[in-house]
Design a protein around this motif. Sequence first.
Motif, short mmCIF file in Angstrom:
data_model
loop_
_atom_site.label_atom_id
_atom_site.label_comp_id
_atom_site.label_asym_id
_atom_site.label_seq_id
_atom_site.Cartn_x
_atom_site.Cartn_y
_atom_site.Cartn_z
N ARG A 1 -26.59 35.40 0.51
CA ARG A 1 -26.62 34.04 1.07
C ARG A 1 -25.90 33.02 0.19
O ARG A 1 -25.70 31.88 0.60
N ALA A 2 -25.51 33.43 -1.00
CA ALA A 2 -24.87 32.51 -1.95
C ALA A 2 -23.45 32.18 -1.52
O ALA A 2 -22.79 32.94 -0.82
N ASP A 3 -22.98 31.03 -1.97
CA ASP A 3 -21.60 30.62 -1.70
C ASP A 3 -20.61 31.45 -2.50
O ASP A 3 -19.49 31.70 -2.06
N ARG A 4 -21.03 31.88 -3.67
CA ARG A 4 -20.18 32.69 -4.55
C ARG A 4 -21.08 33.67 -5.29
O ARG A 4 -22.18 33.33 -5.69
N VAL A 5 -20.58 34.88 -5.49
CA VAL A 5 -21.35 35.91 -6.18
C VAL A 5 -20.58 36.40 -7.40
O VAL A 5 -19.41 36.76 -7.29
#
Length: 181
Positions: free
Chosen positions: A163-167
């Motif tokens: 669900r994160a914008d960036r991993v």
Amino acid sequence: STLLQLLGALDRPTAGEVLLGGEPIARLEDRALAAIRNRRIGFVFQFHHLLQELTALENVMMPQLIAGVDRKAAASRARDLPGAVGLGQRLSHKPWQLSGGEQQRVAVARALANQPLVLLADEPSGNLDHVTSAQLHELFFKVRDEYGVAMVLATHNRELADRADRVLRMSEGRLQSLSPA
């Protein structure tokens, strides 16, 4: 966890630089770092680290009181935050009277008490059951959207990472890959 320790000014880097609001923080004196941690960085850990002798309300007030906020103003803000995280009726309860998920929500409210620039969370749902973890994850994204707080979450939970914008993926202390979620 080490990355969050560095970002949160709990440790100093042996190489490189950590910037907060565009300013390097590693060279600051301990007192200045403590002030930055208190006023500009919110922390949520796997184990909530609530003060057992204080109520939920008093735990949320604590960072404000440390920052020198008047007790009445701190209490007013602290009453708003637990309501925002779904604990409005539990403010007078001590941590041992709250479920694990409720304790983590108190920890989130406490982390937001001083309106930080960034919220750092280290395995925040690691000791919670699946349903409670999902509720906590929803809360994090609500906080991000409603409070405009940048978040850095360290997690092994794939659902949360997705669900994160960036991993950022790390292995043995090294960045392995960077990708959008």
